[in-house]
Motif scaffolding. Structure first.
Motif, PDB file in Angstrom:
ATOM      1  N   ASN A  67      -1.840   4.802  16.709  1.00 36.71           N
ATOM      2  CA  ASN A  67      -2.461   5.124  18.002  1.00 36.71           C
ATOM      3  C   ASN A  67      -3.184   6.457  17.871  1.00 36.71           C
ATOM      4  OD1 ASN A  67      -2.947   6.137  20.637  1.00 36.71           O
ATOM      5  ND2 ASN A  67      -1.372   4.775  21.461  1.00 36.71           N
ATOM      6  N   PRO A  68      -4.509   6.484  17.974  1.00 38.81           N
ATOM      7  CA  PRO A  68      -5.244   7.729  17.753  1.00 38.81           C
ATOM      8  C   PRO A  68      -4.863   8.841  18.716  1.00 38.81           C
ATOM      9  CG  PRO A  68      -6.699   6.018  18.628  1.00 38.81           C
ATOM     10  CD  PRO A  68      -5.416   5.358  18.251  1.00 38.81           C
ATOM     11  N   ALA A  69      -4.527   8.491  19.955  1.00 39.83           N
ATOM     12  CA  ALA A  69      -4.152   9.522  20.932  1.00 39.83           C
ATOM     13  C   ALA A  69      -2.875  10.231  20.490  1.00 39.83           C
ATOM     14  CB  ALA A  69      -3.972   8.904  22.312  1.00 39.83           C
ATOM     15  N   ILE A  70      -1.897   9.468  20.026  1.00 36.04           N
ATOM     16  CA  ILE A  70      -0.634  10.059  19.569  1.00 36.04           C
ATOM     17  C   ILE A  70      -0.869  10.855  18.284  1.00 36.04           C
ATOM     18  CG2 ILE A  70       1.698   9.557  18.736  1.00 36.04           C
ATOM     19  CD1 ILE A  70       1.673   7.050  20.493  1.00 36.04           C
ATOM     20  N   LEU A  71      -1.685  10.283  17.381  1.00 34.84           N
ATOM     21  CA  LEU A  71      -1.980  10.967  16.122  1.00 34.84           C
ATOM     22  C   LEU A  71      -2.656  12.306  16.365  1.00 34.84           C
ATOM     23  CD1 LEU A  71      -2.149  11.005  13.022  1.00 34.84           C
ATOM     24  CD2 LEU A  71      -4.303   9.745  13.211  1.00 34.84           C
ATOM     25  N   ILE A  72      -3.639  12.336  17.247  1.00 38.45           N
ATOM     26  CA  ILE A  72      -4.355  13.580  17.547  1.00 38.45           C
ATOM     27  C   ILE A  72      -3.409  14.594  18.185  1.00 38.45           C
ATOM     28  CG2 ILE A  72      -6.159  14.589  19.009  1.00 38.45           C
ATOM     29  CD1 ILE A  72      -7.699  11.874  18.522  1.00 38.45           C
ATOM     30  N   SER A  73      -2.562  14.118  19.086  1.00 43.97           N
ATOM     31  CA  SER A  73      -1.583  15.001  19.722  1.00 43.97           C
ATOM     32  C   SER A  73      -0.658  15.610  18.678  1.00 43.97           C
ATOM     33  CB  SER A  73      -0.772  14.200  20.752  1.00 43.97           C
ATOM     34  OG  SER A  73       0.210  15.025  21.350  1.00 43.97           O
ATOM     35  N   ASN A  74      -0.185  14.782  17.738  1.00 44.68           N
ATOM     36  CA  ASN A  74       0.690  15.283  16.676  1.00 44.68           C
ATOM     37  C   ASN A  74      -0.046  16.279  15.769  1.00 44.68           C
ATOM     38  OD1 ASN A  74       2.665  13.582  17.645  1.00 44.68           O
ATOM     39  ND2 ASN A  74       2.427  12.030  16.027  1.00 44.68           N
ATOM     40  N   ALA A  75      -1.319  15.973  15.497  1.00 46.09           N
ATOM     41  CA  ALA A  75      -2.086  16.789  14.557  1.00 46.09           C
ATOM     42  C   ALA A  75      -2.342  18.198  15.061  1.00 46.09           C
ATOM     43  CB  ALA A  75      -3.410  16.104  14.235  1.00 46.09           C
ATOM     44  N   LEU A  76      -2.330  18.378  16.386  1.00 48.68           N
ATOM     45  CA  LEU A  76      -2.590  19.708  16.947  1.00 48.68           C
ATOM     46  C   LEU A  76      -1.342  20.590  16.978  1.00 48.68           C
ATOM     47  CD1 LEU A  76      -5.099  18.758  19.759  1.00 48.68           C
ATOM     48  CD2 LEU A  76      -5.539  20.278  17.831  1.00 48.68           C
ATOM     49  N   SER A  77      -0.244  20.086  16.410  1.00 46.14           N
ATOM     50  CA  SER A  77       0.973  20.904  16.267  1.00 46.14           C
ATOM     51  C   SER A  77       0.594  22.229  15.589  1.00 46.14           C
ATOM     52  CB  SER A  77       1.985  20.134  15.424  1.00 46.14           C
ATOM     53  OG  SER A  77       3.079  20.930  15.110  1.00 46.14           O
ATOM     54  N   PRO A  78       1.201  23.329  16.007  1.00 42.51           N
ATOM     55  CA  PRO A  78       2.386  23.477  16.872  1.00 42.51           C
ATOM     56  C   PRO A  78       2.077  23.534  18.361  1.00 42.51           C
ATOM     57  CG  PRO A  78       1.765  25.597  15.957  1.00 42.51           C
ATOM     58  CD  PRO A  78       0.815  24.611  15.392  1.00 42.51           C
ATOM     59  N   SER A  79       0.829  23.268  18.766  1.00 41.20           N
ATOM     60  CA  SER A  79       0.493  23.308  20.179  1.00 41.20           C
ATOM     61  C   SER A  79       1.043  22.075  20.899  1.00 41.20           C
ATOM     62  CB  SER A  79      -1.025  23.364  20.329  1.00 41.20           C
ATOM     63  OG  SER A  79      -1.400  23.160  21.671  1.00 41.20           O
ATOM     64  N   LYS A  80       1.405  22.255  22.192  1.00 40.15           N
ATOM     65  CA  LYS A  80       1.829  21.131  23.019  1.00 40.15           C
ATOM     66  C   LYS A  80       0.580  20.535  23.671  1.00 40.15           C
ATOM     67  CE  LYS A  80       6.365  23.113  24.055  1.00 40.15           C
ATOM     68  NZ  LYS A  80       7.051  22.265  23.068  1.00 40.15           N
ATOM     69  N   VAL A  81       0.548  19.215  23.779  1.00 39.42           N
ATOM     70  CA  VAL A  81      -0.613  18.499  24.319  1.00 39.42           C
ATOM     71  C   VAL A  81      -0.201  17.756  25.585  1.00 39.42           C
ATOM     72  CG1 VAL A  81      -2.288  16.667  23.897  1.00 39.42           C
ATOM     73  CG2 VAL A  81      -1.728  18.282  22.072  1.00 39.42           C
ATOM     74  N   MET A  82      -1.006  17.909  26.658  1.00 40.84           N
ATOM     75  CA  MET A  82      -0.709  17.243  27.917  1.00 40.84           C
ATOM     76  C   MET A  82      -1.373  15.867  28.018  1.00 40.84           C
ATOM     77  SD  MET A  82      -1.283  20.498  30.469  1.00 40.84           S
ATOM     78  CE  MET A  82      -0.870  19.529  31.933  1.00 40.84           C
ATOM     79  N   ARG A  83      -2.583  15.771  27.459  1.00 40.16           N
ATOM     80  CA  ARG A  83      -3.361  14.548  27.669  1.00 40.16           C
ATOM     81  C   ARG A  83      -4.384  14.393  26.543  1.00 40.16           C
ATOM     82  NH1 ARG A  83      -4.325  11.752  32.475  1.00 40.16           N
ATOM     83  NH2 ARG A  83      -6.226  10.495  32.511  1.00 40.16           N
ATOM     84  N   VAL A  84      -4.616  13.151  26.126  1.00 43.85           N
ATOM     85  CA  VAL A  84      -5.656  12.854  25.140  1.00 43.85           C
ATOM     86  C   VAL A  84      -6.469  11.677  25.658  1.00 43.85           C
ATOM     87  CG1 VAL A  84      -6.184  12.168  22.772  1.00 43.85           C
ATOM     88  CG2 VAL A  84      -4.217  13.640  23.217  1.00 43.85           C
ATOM     89  N   GLU A  85      -7.778  11.885  25.800  1.00 48.74           N
ATOM     90  CA  GLU A  85      -8.689  10.819  26.212  1.00 48.74           C
ATOM     91  C   GLU A  85      -9.576  10.471  25.012  1.00 48.74           C
ATOM     92  OE1 GLU A  85     -10.839  12.030  29.654  1.00 48.74           O
ATOM     93  OE2 GLU A  85      -9.032  12.311  30.892  1.00 48.74           O
ATOM     94  N   VAL A  86      -9.442   9.240  24.526  1.00 51.11           N
ATOM     95  CA  VAL A  86     -10.144   8.823  23.315  1.00 51.11           C
ATOM     96  C   VAL A  86     -11.392   8.029  23.665  1.00 51.11           C
ATOM     97  CG1 VAL A  86      -9.969   7.384  21.254  1.00 51.11           C
ATOM     98  CG2 VAL A  86      -8.036   8.806  21.925  1.00 51.11           C
ATOM     99  N   ASP A  87     -12.503   8.380  23.010  1.00 50.93           N
ATOM    100  CA  ASP A  87     -13.752   7.620  23.130  1.00 50.93           C
ATOM    101  C   ASP A  87     -14.023   6.976  21.768  1.00 50.93           C
ATOM    102  OD1 ASP A  87     -16.281   6.619  23.380  1.00 50.93           O
ATOM    103  OD2 ASP A  87     -17.163   8.425  24.277  1.00 50.93           O
ATOM    104  N   ALA A  88     -13.625   5.716  21.646  1.00 47.54           N
ATOM    105  CA  ALA A  88     -13.745   5.030  20.356  1.00 47.54           C
ATOM    106  C   ALA A  88     -15.194   4.849  19.930  1.00 47.54           C
ATOM    107  CB  ALA A  88     -13.038   3.678  20.422  1.00 47.54           C
ATOM    108  N   ASP A  89     -16.084   4.663  20.902  1.00 49.94           N
ATOM    109  CA  ASP A  89     -17.503   4.453  20.574  1.00 49.94           C
ATOM    110  C   ASP A  89     -18.102   5.686  19.906  1.00 49.94           C
ATOM    111  OD1 ASP A  89     -17.424   1.908  21.638  1.00 49.94           O
ATOM    112  OD2 ASP A  89     -18.026   2.569  23.648  1.00 49.94           O
ATOM    113  N   ASP A  90     -17.674   6.839  20.350  1.00 49.33           N
ATOM    114  CA  ASP A  90     -18.212   8.103  19.827  1.00 49.33           C
ATOM    115  C   ASP A  90     -17.291   8.723  18.771  1.00 49.33           C
ATOM    116  OD1 ASP A  90     -20.200  10.134  19.819  1.00 49.33           O
ATOM    117  OD2 ASP A  90     -18.891  11.405  21.033  1.00 49.33           O
ATOM    118  N   ASN A  91     -16.145   8.069  18.537  1.00 51.39           N
ATOM    119  CA  ASN A  91     -15.131   8.597  17.603  1.00 51.39           C
ATOM    120  C   ASN A  91     -14.747  10.037  17.959  1.00 51.39           C
ATOM    121  OD1 ASN A  91     -13.506   7.931  15.263  1.00 51.39           O
ATOM    122  ND2 ASN A  91     -14.624   9.531  14.180  1.00 51.39           N
TER     123      ASN A  91
END
Length: 359
Positions: free
Chosen positions: A278-302
């Motif tokens: 899931n790209p939203a979860i992956l991106i949230s994990n990747a921004l560690s050590p920061s906490k993430v509230m929300r991820v909005e993914v635009d697949a068309d624009d990557n």
């Protein structure tokens, strides 16, 4: 009884893996050149090295013809018949012309050829060994540093670490042991040239394979690595078995496994995150050590819009944008980070605040 030369050649065949037939052929060729150089011979000659005794013989070789055009390669039928009445035009006459002191000259020529062939064989063995080890980690000793280039001893040979493959501000001291990863092996006229790196992401991967048994065994998979050498690395890991914590396996008891790698990389920070399809979860994990509230993914624009608490914005972006940059490289997504306040203002601007927050 075998000569000293023959015994030496047989020993080389066993120790260096050199073909005995090949050695005989190149030595005979070298002896032909030595004979012509030392005795001024212009005619065709052959040198034979007896495979059983090691005896060296030189032969003049001429073709029997009715009319001689080239004395160096031909002999008249009349002259040939004086040697053997059965000779006919087209036959080859070989006459033994071995000089008395040719043995000494031949031995010198043989020695030069054998030394050269040993050198070529050893270069070939080294090339074969290291060309099959590209991307592997090697442990060597710093031999010298010249004009910024680090030369590292790897057993019988030496590896080269160019300046662009060195970690910034890392010191390289003669005599110290050092780990690096092989990036390229070239076969040149001077022998194999082995290039190694301390900046390549593959070094981090290999270090984790050495330190984490679960990675070495294939239970934990390294999905991707993004790295800014000497500063920070992010590594995404995944385990097929839901009961296995891939991040915990890499960190190790009391952080010992990852700390060993950090120490090897002279204090380079390492963020270990769990890979997710899931790209939203992956991106949230990747921004560690920061906490993430929300991820909005635009697949068309990557691309992805990431919302973090106000107090976490600088941490999410990182010093000079490093955390966000590494996260984008790790995930393969373009990432735009906003604080919660910035996000609310943005929603109000596009008229979607109530749709998101329901106020």
């Amino acid at each position: 009884m075998k000569t000293e030369l023959l015994l030496a050649l047989e020993q080389l065949e066993k120790e260096k893996g050199l073909s005995l037939d090949m050695l005989f052929d190149v030595i005979e060729d070298a002896m032909v050149k030595a004979y012509k150089n030392n005795f001024g011979a212009t005619h065709n000659v052959e040198v034979e090295l007896n495979r059983e005794t090691g005896e060296i013989s030189v032969y003049s070789v001429r073709i029997v013809v009715e009319e001689v055009i080239d004395d160096a390669t031909q002999i008249s039928l009349e002259e040939a018949k004086e040697v053997n009445p059965d000779f006919e035009p087209g036959d080859v006459l070989k006459e033994k012309v071995t000089p008395k002191d040719f043995g000494r000259i031949a031995a010198q020529s043989a020695k030069q050829v054998v030394v050269q062939k040993i050198r070529e064989a050893e270069r070939g063995v080294i090339y074969e060994e290291f060309s099959s080890r590209e991307s592997e980690i090697v442990n060597g000793v710093i031999h010298r540093v010249s004009k910024g280039i680090v030369y590292i001893t790897l057993g019988r040979t030496e590896a080269i670490m160019p300046t662009n493959e060195q970690i910034p501000d890392e010191s390289y001291i003669q005599g110290e042991r050092i780990k690096s990863v092989i990036t390229e092996v070239k076969n040149s006229t001077k022998g194999p040239q082995i290039y190694v790196s301390r900046t390549h992401p593959g070094l981090v991967k290999r270090l984790f394979e050495l330190e984490v048994p679960e990675i070495y065994d294939g239970e934990v998979e390294i999905k991707n690595i993004s790295r800014e050498p000497g500063s920070r690395t992010k590594i995404a890991v995944y385990a097929q078995n839901p009961d296995l914590d891939p991040v915990g396996a890499c960190v190790g008891p009391k952080g010992q496994r990852v700390q060993s790698i950090v120490d090897e990389l002279q204090g380079e920070k390492i963020d270990i995150i769990e890979w997710n399809e899931n790209p939203a979860i992956l991106i949230s994990n990747a921004l560690s050590p920061s906490k993430v509230m929300r991820v909005e993914v635009d697949a068309d624009d990557n691309s992805a819009l990431v919302v973090v608490p106000d107090y976490q914005l600088s941490l999410a972006i990182g010093k000079e944008g490093q955390n966000a940059r590494l996260a984008a490289k790790l995930t393969g997504w373009k990432i735009d980070i906003k604080s919660e306040t910035q996000y609310i203002d943005y929603l109000k601007e596009i008229g979607e605040y109530e749709e998101v927050y329901g106020d």
